[in-house]
Design a protein around this motif. Structure first.
Motif, PDB file in Angstrom:
ATOM      1  N   PRO A 188       4.968  17.437   7.473  1.00 52.65           N
ATOM      2  CA  PRO A 188       5.594  17.962   7.019  1.00 52.65           C
ATOM      3  C   PRO A 188       6.197  17.092   5.372  1.00 52.65           C
ATOM      4  O   PRO A 188       6.778  16.275   5.188  1.00 52.65           O
ATOM      5  N   PRO A 189       5.818  17.868   4.453  1.00 51.33           N
ATOM      6  CA  PRO A 189       6.092  17.398   2.755  1.00 51.33           C
ATOM      7  C   PRO A 189       7.069  16.978   2.576  1.00 51.33           C
ATOM      8  O   PRO A 189       7.476  15.907   2.027  1.00 51.33           O
ATOM      9  N   LYS A 190       8.126  18.106   2.203  1.00 52.37           N
ATOM     10  CA  LYS A 190       8.927  17.400   2.108  1.00 52.37           C
ATOM     11  C   LYS A 190       9.854  16.776   2.996  1.00 52.37           C
ATOM     12  O   LYS A 190      10.635  16.018   2.635  1.00 52.37           O
ATOM     13  N   LEU A 191       9.807  16.694   4.397  1.00 48.53           N
ATOM     14  CA  LEU A 191      10.287  16.119   5.627  1.00 48.53           C
ATOM     15  C   LEU A 191      10.321  14.638   5.305  1.00 48.53           C
ATOM     16  O   LEU A 191      10.590  13.712   5.149  1.00 48.53           O
ATOM     17  N   ASP A 192       8.706  14.659   5.017  1.00 46.59           N
ATOM     18  CA  ASP A 192       7.823  13.090   5.210  1.00 46.59           C
ATOM     19  C   ASP A 192       8.804  12.753   3.577  1.00 46.59           C
ATOM     20  O   ASP A 192       9.286  11.467   3.703  1.00 46.59           O
ATOM     21  N   SER A 193       9.331  13.232   2.606  1.00 48.84           N
ATOM     22  CA  SER A 193       9.659  12.609   1.477  1.00 48.84           C
ATOM     23  C   SER A 193      10.778  12.407   1.559  1.00 48.84           C
ATOM     24  O   SER A 193      11.601  11.197   1.352  1.00 48.84           O
ATOM     25  N   ALA A 194      11.561  12.714   2.375  1.00 52.94           N
ATOM     26  CA  ALA A 194      13.089  12.988   2.689  1.00 52.94           C
ATOM     27  C   ALA A 194      13.634  11.537   3.480  1.00 52.94           C
ATOM     28  O   ALA A 194      14.071  10.848   3.160  1.00 52.94           O
ATOM     29  N   MET A 195      12.144  11.233   5.001  1.00 54.51           N
ATOM     30  CA  MET A 195      12.545  10.614   5.393  1.00 54.51           C
ATOM     31  C   MET A 195      11.757   9.239   4.614  1.00 54.51           C
ATOM     32  O   MET A 195      12.842   8.498   4.779  1.00 54.51           O
ATOM     33  N   LYS A 196      11.302   8.807   3.439  1.00 53.86           N
ATOM     34  CA  LYS A 196      10.898   7.961   3.487  1.00 53.86           C
ATOM     35  C   LYS A 196      11.740   7.540   2.278  1.00 53.86           C
ATOM     36  O   LYS A 196      12.466   6.219   2.212  1.00 53.86           O
ATOM     37  N   GLU A 197      12.422   8.907   1.919  1.00 50.04           N
ATOM     38  CA  GLU A 197      14.078   8.312   0.855  1.00 50.04           C
ATOM     39  C   GLU A 197      15.081   7.675   1.560  1.00 50.04           C
ATOM     40  O   GLU A 197      16.015   6.970   0.808  1.00 50.04           O
ATOM     41  N   VAL A 198      14.900   8.488   2.751  1.00 48.91           N
ATOM     42  CA  VAL A 198      16.464   7.724   3.814  1.00 48.91           C
ATOM     43  C   VAL A 198      16.589   6.322   3.796  1.00 48.91           C
ATOM     44  O   VAL A 198      16.694   5.316   3.301  1.00 48.91           O
ATOM     45  N   LEU A 199      14.942   5.911   4.350  1.00 47.40           N
ATOM     46  CA  LEU A 199      14.530   4.033   4.175  1.00 47.40           C
ATOM     47  C   LEU A 199      14.803   3.711   3.422  1.00 47.40           C
ATOM     48  O   LEU A 199      14.100   2.229   3.597  1.00 47.40           O
ATOM     49  N   ARG A 200      14.392   4.161   1.986  1.00 49.17           N
ATOM     50  CA  ARG A 200      14.272   3.199   0.248  1.00 49.17           C
ATOM     51  C   ARG A 200      15.733   3.311   0.557  1.00 49.17           C
ATOM     52  O   ARG A 200      16.400   2.149  -0.084  1.00 49.17           O
ATOM     53  N   VAL A 201      16.687   4.084   0.792  1.00 48.88           N
ATOM     54  CA  VAL A 201      18.639   3.680   0.440  1.00 48.88           C
ATOM     55  C   VAL A 201      18.751   2.638   1.632  1.00 48.88           C
ATOM     56  O   VAL A 201      20.051   1.975   1.072  1.00 48.88           O
ATOM     57  N   TYR A 202      18.707   2.917   2.763  1.00 49.35           N
ATOM     58  CA  TYR A 202      18.968   2.613   3.649  1.00 49.35           C
ATOM     59  C   TYR A 202      18.177   2.032   4.247  1.00 49.35           C
ATOM     60  O   TYR A 202      17.653   2.112   5.564  1.00 49.35           O
ATOM     61  N   PRO A 203      17.252   0.925   3.794  1.00 47.93           N
ATOM     62  CA  PRO A 203      16.080   0.717   4.809  1.00 47.93           C
ATOM     63  C   PRO A 203      16.881  -0.550   5.964  1.00 47.93           C
ATOM     64  O   PRO A 203      17.990  -0.900   6.104  1.00 47.93           O
ATOM     65  N   ILE A 204      15.499   0.062   6.911  1.00 50.15           N
ATOM     66  CA  ILE A 204      16.285  -0.472   8.602  1.00 50.15           C
ATOM     67  C   ILE A 204      15.964  -1.799   8.336  1.00 50.15           C
ATOM     68  O   ILE A 204      16.579  -2.059   9.482  1.00 50.15           O
ATOM     69  N   ALA A 205      14.822  -2.501   8.071  1.00 50.34           N
ATOM     70  CA  ALA A 205      15.133  -4.011   8.090  1.00 50.34           C
ATOM     71  C   ALA A 205      15.215  -4.251   6.390  1.00 50.34           C
ATOM     72  O   ALA A 205      14.399  -3.932   5.788  1.00 50.34           O
ATOM     73  N   PRO A 206      16.251  -5.394   6.408  1.00 46.22           N
ATOM     74  CA  PRO A 206      16.709  -5.482   5.493  1.00 46.22           C
ATOM     75  C   PRO A 206      16.060  -6.785   4.514  1.00 46.22           C
ATOM     76  O   PRO A 206      16.998  -6.701   3.475  1.00 46.22           O
ATOM     77  N   PHE A 207      15.306  -7.202   5.734  1.00 50.13           N
ATOM     78  CA  PHE A 207      14.285  -8.482   4.783  1.00 50.13           C
ATOM     79  C   PHE A 207      13.071  -8.591   5.361  1.00 50.13           C
ATOM     80  O   PHE A 207      13.076  -8.712   6.466  1.00 50.13           O
ATOM     81  N   ILE A 208      12.415  -9.479   4.535  1.00 45.36           N
ATOM     82  CA  ILE A 208      11.248  -9.945   5.281  1.00 45.36           C
ATOM     83  C   ILE A 208      11.940 -11.804   5.392  1.00 45.36           C
ATOM     84  O   ILE A 208      11.969 -12.709   4.140  1.00 45.36           O
ATOM     85  N   SER A 209      11.243 -12.203   7.018  1.00 47.01           N
ATOM     86  CA  SER A 209      11.606 -14.446   6.210  1.00 47.01           C
ATOM     87  C   SER A 209      10.911 -14.867   6.340  1.00 47.01           C
ATOM     88  O   SER A 209       9.501 -14.264   7.018  1.00 47.01           O
ATOM     89  N   ARG A 210      10.449 -15.893   5.374  1.00 49.80           N
ATOM     90  CA  ARG A 210       8.881 -16.485   5.227  1.00 49.80           C
ATOM     91  C   ARG A 210      10.043 -18.264   5.159  1.00 49.80           C
ATOM     92  O   ARG A 210      10.749 -17.896   4.738  1.00 49.80           O
ATOM     93  N   ARG A 211       9.035 -19.086   5.766  1.00 54.65           N
ATOM     94  CA  ARG A 211       9.278 -20.537   5.218  1.00 54.65           C
ATOM     95  C   ARG A 211       8.288 -20.874   5.349  1.00 54.65           C
ATOM     96  O   ARG A 211       7.251 -20.893   5.432  1.00 54.65           O
ATOM     97  N   THR A 212       8.451 -22.180   3.182  1.00 52.19           N
ATOM     98  CA  THR A 212       7.124 -22.403   3.419  1.00 52.19           C
ATOM     99  C   THR A 212       6.818 -23.605   3.831  1.00 52.19           C
ATOM    100  O   THR A 212       7.830 -24.487   4.099  1.00 52.19           O
ATOM    101  N   ASP A 213       5.162 -24.131   4.221  1.00 51.37           N
ATOM    102  CA  ASP A 213       5.089 -25.124   5.211  1.00 51.37           C
ATOM    103  C   ASP A 213       4.077 -25.411   4.117  1.00 51.37           C
ATOM    104  O   ASP A 213       3.358 -26.476   4.719  1.00 51.37           O
ATOM    105  N   SER A 214       4.605 -25.663   2.980  1.00 57.49           N
ATOM    106  CA  SER A 214       4.039 -26.008   2.081  1.00 57.49           C
ATOM    107  C   SER A 214       4.347 -25.805   0.623  1.00 57.49           C
ATOM    108  O   SER A 214       4.999 -25.263   0.374  1.00 57.49           O
ATOM    109  N   ASP A 215       4.173 -27.019  -0.444  1.00 56.72           N
ATOM    110  CA  ASP A 215       5.191 -26.572  -2.506  1.00 56.72           C
ATOM    111  C   ASP A 215       5.060 -24.773  -1.885  1.00 56.72           C
ATOM    112  O   ASP A 215       3.168 -24.871  -1.961  1.00 56.72           O
ATOM    113  N   LEU A 216       5.777 -24.684  -2.815  1.00 57.66           N
ATOM    114  CA  LEU A 216       5.055 -23.317  -3.609  1.00 57.66           C
ATOM    115  C   LEU A 216       5.370 -23.011  -5.182  1.00 57.66           C
ATOM    116  O   LEU A 216       6.850 -23.361  -5.121  1.00 57.66           O
ATOM    117  N   HIS A 217       4.786 -22.544  -5.561  1.00 58.99           N
ATOM    118  CA  HIS A 217       5.421 -22.582  -6.957  1.00 58.99           C
ATOM    119  C   HIS A 217       5.384 -21.100  -7.024  1.00 58.99           C
ATOM    120  O   HIS A 217       4.134 -20.219  -7.595  1.00 58.99           O
TER     121      HIS A 217
END
Length: 456
Positions: free
Chosen positions: A308-337
């Motif tokens: 359903p296109p309108k619902l799909d857009s509304a769900m994407k917008e909710v996950l934009r304004v209130y993303p359930i995952a607030p960040f992605i974690s990474r840890r450098t295993d070598s120097d990075l520029h």
């Protein structure tokens, strides 16, 4: 609050001016900026030490630098830097899950992740999840019968039970009967661990309550795994527990099953209440989506993968304004520029999804909920690009994203077809707490809404 907004704006302006002069004279673009003691203190006072709101402010404040340091983490704001971090630094959750029941899962081990993910990837394919949509609909209809007897509902509570039953039917081939009240013990353990300990900080990891909940959750998961493996000949296809046991043995299979019980239930039960709260607060938008739901409910019974296109857009917008995952974690295993900035080995990096999705530099009217935003983006002739990653990205992208999309689409379409939701005095304001270890945003209180059955 307006007074403190003026104060923070003034402090921000002074510091930005000073930083610009300093960088031009001493170290242009070579250092990772961070808030000074004064700004940090002001922000903690203004935002009552709410780290999510502080980082939201700092993301805008340091946006032009591409990254900034806060406490002991480096937060990345530039899209190109984000993509470099995602693809060049693959270490993630193992450093943060030492006290978690998920520490033994592939989420907590970069060494186990590739092999385990490959072994179960077929189960989570988009086409397979769409085929499983008919199983989801049966659970959804069961929940609808329960809701139809009420005039108000605790959305968090009932959707958590629904989500656990869907995990049971779709992934484990078991009827867990959570909607019938037969899994309240395991749900209670999950809420103690994830909410009281990690998100709200009401109990510590060495408290008796946490230890007891952890031990009970381990025992109950063990029982579910044994049940799922006990009658292989009765099942037409290979299920998730069987694949996990073949890949990594019973004990690790149990650790990974904990991940799917928790993550497969908790994230859905955190997202649906937010969507319904937003729609209950905007009855005009809810009515438009109900009209579409009426058109699509029978289509989805026959083809659960329909969109359903309108619902799909509304769900994407909710996950934009209130993303359930607030960040992605990474840890450098070598120097990075990153640009001209040298990021040394062993640095904890975070792609701050919450800030990216809500940034005024990336999105017009960034804090406003505009349900047709993604419809307009798709039909736009100027090919506007946007960086929207609610399920993460790279090799550690959420393996259950297709299941989540099908589930959310079906649940919301059927709910909006059958009911109208509205705010009542018990409905809390939409505020959030964060489980920083598992990277999940929750409403800080259960969402209570009034519900009215729609006429045929």
């Amino acid at each position: 609050m307006w007074f403190w907004n003026v104060v923070t704006d003034a402090v921000s302006l002074v510091l930005m001016t000073w930083r610009s002069i300093r960088d031009k004279i001493w170290a242009p673009g070579l250092t990772i900026p961070e808030p000074c003691y004064v700004l940090d203190l002001v922000l903690k006072v203004v935002y009552c030490n709410n780290r999510l709101r502080i980082l939201d402010f700092l993301f805008e404040h340091f946006f032009s630098y591409g990254l900034f340091r806060y406490e002991d983490k480096v937060y990345v704001t530039d899209v190109k830097y984000c993509q470099a971090v995602i693809h060049k630094s693959d270490k993630g959750g193992e450093k943060y899950l030492s006290n978690s029941p998920l520490g033994g899962s592939f989420l907590g081990s970069s060494n186990k992740s590739p092999e385990t993910r490959r072994s179960i990837a077929a189960i989570f394919r988009k086409s397979n999840m769409e085929e499983k949509g008919l199983l989801m609909i049966k659970d959804i209809e069961k929940m609808i019968k329960m809701i139809s007897k009420s005039t108000k509902i605790n959305v968090n509570e009932i959707t958590l039970k629904l989500a656990l039953d869907i995990v049971g039917h779709v992934l484990i081939d078991l009827d867990l009967e959570a909607l019938d009240g037969k899994r309240d013990e395991i749900l209670g353990c999950m809420m103690t661990i994830l909410h009281k300990a990690y998100a709200l900080g009401e109990i510590t990891y060495d408290s008796k309550e946490f230890v007891r909940a952890n031990e009970t959750f381990d025992k109950l998961t063990n029982n579910i795994l044994e049940d799922a493996l006990s009658s292989d000949e009765a099942r037409p296809s290979v299920n998730l527990p069987q694949l996990l046991q073949r890949t990594c043995g019973f004990d690790e299979a149990k650790d990974n099953l904990k991940l799917f019980l928790m993550a497969g239930s908790e994230t859905t039960a955190a997202t649906i209440p937010v969507v319904l709260h937003v729609l209950a607060s905007r009855p005009d938008i809810q009515m438009k989506l109900q009209t579409e739901a009426d058109e699509f409910v029978e289509i989805l019974r026959k083809a659960p993968g329909s969109i359903p296109p309108k619902l799909d857009s509304a769900m994407k917008e909710v996950l934009r304004v209130y993303p359930i995952a607030p960040f992605i974690s990474r840890r450098t295993d070598s120097d990075l520029h990153l640009g001209a900035v040298h990021v040394p080995t062993g640095t904890d990096l975070r792609i701050f999804i919450w800030g990216i999705h809500r940034s005024s530099f990336m999105w017009k009217d960034s804090k406003d909920f505009k349900p047709d935003r993604f419809l307009n983006l798709q039909s736009s002739t100027n090919n506007q690009s946007y960086f929207w990653i609610p399920f993460g990205a790279g090799s550690r992208i959420c393996i259950g994203q297709h299941m989540a999309w099908v589930e959310l689409r079906l649940v919301l379409t059927f709910l909006l077809h059958h009911f109208t939701f509205f705010t009542i005095p018990e409905t809390p304001e939409l505020q959030f707490c964060v489980d920083w270890e598992h990277a999940v945003v929750h409403p800080d209180k259960d969402i209570i809404l009034g519900v009215r059955t729609r006429l045929p």
